[in-house]
Design a protein around this motif. Structure first.
Motif, mmCIF file in Angstrom:
data_model
loop_
_atom_site.group_PDB
_atom_site.id
_atom_site.type_symbol
_atom_site.label_atom_id
_atom_site.label_comp_id
_atom_site.label_asym_id
_atom_site.label_seq_id
_atom_site.Cartn_x
_atom_site.Cartn_y
_atom_site.Cartn_z
ATOM 1 N N MET A 16 48.388 48.327 113.632
ATOM 2 C CA MET A 16 48.376 47.935 112.112
ATOM 3 C C MET A 16 47.561 48.987 111.173
ATOM 4 O O MET A 16 47.476 48.971 110.084
ATOM 5 N N THR A 17 46.966 50.004 111.725
ATOM 6 C CA THR A 17 45.925 50.918 111.126
ATOM 7 C C THR A 17 46.511 52.085 110.568
ATOM 8 O O THR A 17 47.244 52.796 111.536
ATOM 9 N N ARG A 18 46.815 52.433 109.311
ATOM 10 C CA ARG A 18 47.628 53.707 108.662
ATOM 11 C C ARG A 18 46.633 54.798 108.776
ATOM 12 O O ARG A 18 45.600 54.861 108.273
ATOM 13 N N PRO A 19 46.920 55.936 109.510
ATOM 14 C CA PRO A 19 46.028 56.895 109.719
ATOM 15 C C PRO A 19 46.383 57.785 108.218
ATOM 16 O O PRO A 19 47.523 58.240 107.955
ATOM 17 N N ILE A 20 45.274 58.095 107.409
ATOM 18 C CA ILE A 20 45.480 58.906 106.413
ATOM 19 C C ILE A 20 44.540 60.017 106.195
ATOM 20 O O ILE A 20 43.645 59.910 106.865
ATOM 21 N N ILE A 21 44.913 60.996 105.435
ATOM 22 C CA ILE A 21 43.774 62.083 104.956
ATOM 23 C C ILE A 21 43.633 62.099 103.503
ATOM 24 O O ILE A 21 44.621 62.061 102.788
ATOM 25 N N ILE A 22 42.604 61.742 103.085
ATOM 26 C CA ILE A 22 42.322 62.088 101.465
ATOM 27 C C ILE A 22 41.980 63.331 101.262
ATOM 28 O O ILE A 22 40.778 63.960 101.465
ATOM 29 N N ASP A 23 42.665 63.744 100.123
ATOM 30 C CA ASP A 23 42.499 65.112 99.707
ATOM 31 C C ASP A 23 41.890 64.948 98.057
ATOM 32 O O ASP A 23 42.548 64.646 97.310
ATOM 33 N N CYS A 24 40.532 65.389 97.742
ATOM 34 C CA CYS A 24 40.001 65.047 96.743
ATOM 35 C C CYS A 24 39.021 65.862 95.833
ATOM 36 O O CYS A 24 38.786 66.988 96.604
ATOM 37 N N ASP A 25 38.702 65.528 94.870
ATOM 38 C CA ASP A 25 37.619 66.324 93.994
ATOM 39 C C ASP A 25 36.634 65.677 93.205
ATOM 40 O O ASP A 25 36.700 65.490 91.952
ATOM 41 N N PRO A 26 35.760 64.781 93.985
ATOM 42 C CA PRO A 26 34.871 63.949 93.439
ATOM 43 C C PRO A 26 34.181 64.521 92.415
ATOM 44 O O PRO A 26 33.301 65.446 92.633
ATOM 45 N N GLY A 27 34.062 64.009 91.116
ATOM 46 C CA GLY A 27 35.009 62.843 90.511
ATOM 47 C C GLY A 27 34.264 61.489 90.866
ATOM 48 O O GLY A 27 34.450 61.076 92.023
ATOM 49 N N GLN A 28 33.952 60.842 89.760
ATOM 50 C CA GLN A 28 33.635 59.217 90.030
ATOM 51 C C GLN A 28 34.612 58.394 90.726
ATOM 52 O O GLN A 28 34.500 57.731 91.215
ATOM 53 N N ASP A 29 36.041 58.706 90.090
ATOM 54 C CA ASP A 29 36.903 57.936 90.497
ATOM 55 C C ASP A 29 37.299 58.283 91.801
ATOM 56 O O ASP A 29 37.968 57.128 92.456
ATOM 57 N N ASP A 30 37.265 59.618 92.143
ATOM 58 C CA ASP A 30 37.765 59.761 93.420
ATOM 59 C C ASP A 30 36.532 59.313 94.574
ATOM 60 O O ASP A 30 37.016 58.747 95.651
ATOM 61 N N ALA A 31 35.404 59.339 94.053
ATOM 62 C CA ALA A 31 34.254 58.440 94.925
ATOM 63 C C ALA A 31 34.352 57.149 95.168
ATOM 64 O O ALA A 31 34.379 56.646 96.193
ATOM 65 N N ILE A 32 35.021 56.409 94.085
ATOM 66 C CA ILE A 32 35.144 55.198 94.462
ATOM 67 C C ILE A 32 36.493 54.804 95.126
ATOM 68 O O ILE A 32 36.503 54.003 96.041
ATOM 69 N N ALA A 33 37.512 55.549 95.008
ATOM 70 C CA ALA A 33 38.591 55.593 95.882
ATOM 71 C C ALA A 33 38.182 55.904 97.314
ATOM 72 O O ALA A 33 38.582 55.191 98.519
#
Ligand code: BDR
Ligand code: CA
Length: 337
Positions: free
Chosen positions: A25-42
């Motif tokens: 049931m676990t979906r494998p993901i890669i998060i590509d980000c530029d934190p950023g407060q809203d990235d951090a909360i994601a």
């Protein structure tokens, strides 16, 4: 709930190879980000949800602030979440074609103003983010890994250009970017992530894999009002406190800009969608990125009414139940207690 066929992604964490766990049931993901407060909360939302999301790695890109800060901020957030085992990789330091534009006026000099900044103990991985994405996808089963880009799309486009065979390994791309009815937040026509690297966005929207796009039309509905921030504060754990501090700083600029009671919490919409897709409404349509006109550079032309002959390449999300979104966020942040 869907079951994930996956699961033999060979991901490198902390230098060691490992088979991602086999919870179907676990979906494998890669998060590509530029934190950023809203990235951090994601990131905090994703890292609080191991039953649903297996975060194979976090890749960072230049965007809200330069790369050396986005990678440091991502490491700080994994440390805050006590998930230092999730590898953080630094990627591209500038867009494919254009000069880098950053957004310190929104996010502060550090990118995550509001929280204490120090050099994290969590190390930066040696491997370039683009190579991490390529290697991880090449080691995965077909159509098994979900990419979650929440910054400019430079790393994702570079990975697709470097090794086109990774495309077949992508289950779906759930990204934050674009604007239609809301208009742009960085130019009259364009949203920040797309405008910073429109050429990369063009490559990604054209890649042929399923895309779900969270643009400003939906993210402007999830306002971090003082009441919602206070509800998170009552959780009384260090992650919730850090989230409130970031939201308070982040809200000041956009509240004034838009005349709203709080800032739109853009990037966590992607993770909330993966956790509870029923919160959102969208439409499968064609989305094309403007890369020629300087006036409308980075505009996302969203063909909501199917008037072009172009292939339907993405689901444009346009509505969300904001109260349930914040209830989900609070429930997950409460888990850090
Ligand atoms: C997007 O731009 C950045 O400022 C935010 O982190 C978000 O990804 C919103 O336009
Ligand atoms: Ca972002």
């Amino acid at each position: 709930m869907r079951s994930w066929r996956f699961v033999s992604v060979l991901a490198r964490r902390g230098g060691a190879s490992r088979l991602a766990d086999a919870n179907p049931m676990t979906r494998p993901i890669i998060i590509d980000c530029d934190p950023g407060q809203d990235d951090a909360i994601a990131l905090l939302l994703a890292l609080s949800s191991p039953d649903e999301l297996d975060v194979l790695g976090i890749t960072t890109v230049a965007g809200n602030v330069p790369l050396k800060l986005t990678q440091r901020n991502a490491r700080l957030i994994t440390e805050l979440a006590e998930r230092g085992g999730v590898p953080v990789h630094a990627g591209c330091a500038r867009p494919l074609v254009r000069d880098l534009v950053t957004a310190e006026e929104v996010h502060g000099k550090t990118g995550i103003d509001g929280v204490d900044i120090r050099e994290p103990r969590v190390p930066l991985q040696d491997r370039h983010a683009v190579d991490f994405i390529v290697d991880t996808l090449l080691g995965a089963e077909d159509a098994s890994v979900t990419l979650v880009p929440i910054g400019p799309l430079t790393n994702i486009a570079m990975a697709m250009i470097k090794e086109p065979t990774i495309l077949g390994k992508i289950h779906e791309i759930v990204l934050m970017g674009g604007a239609m009815r809301e208009g742009g937040n960085t130019s009259a026509s364009a949203e920040f992530n797309i405008l910073v690297d429109p050429h990369a966005a063009h490559v990604v929207f054209d890649c042929g894999r399923p895309i779900t796009a969270m643009g400003l039309d939906v993210t402007h509905q999830v306002l971090a009002t003082p009441q919602r921030i206070e509800a998170i504060r009552t959780l009384g754990n260090p992650v919730a406190d850090a989230t409130c501090a970031m939201l308070t700083f982040f809200s000041r600029f956009d509240s004034e800009k838009y005349g709203t009671a709080g800032a739109p919490l853009h990037d966590p919409c992607t993770i909330a969608y993966l956790l509870e897709p029923g919160l959102f409404e969208g439409r499968l349509c064609n989305i094309a990125v403007e890369i020629h006109s300087e006036l409308t550079m980075g505009h996302t032309a969203v063909d909501m009414w199917d008037v072009s002959a172009r292939r339907k390449n993405a689901t444009w999300v346009h509505a969300v139940n904001a109260d349930r979104f914040y209830a989900l966020l609070a429930e997950r942040l409460g888990r850090y207690g």
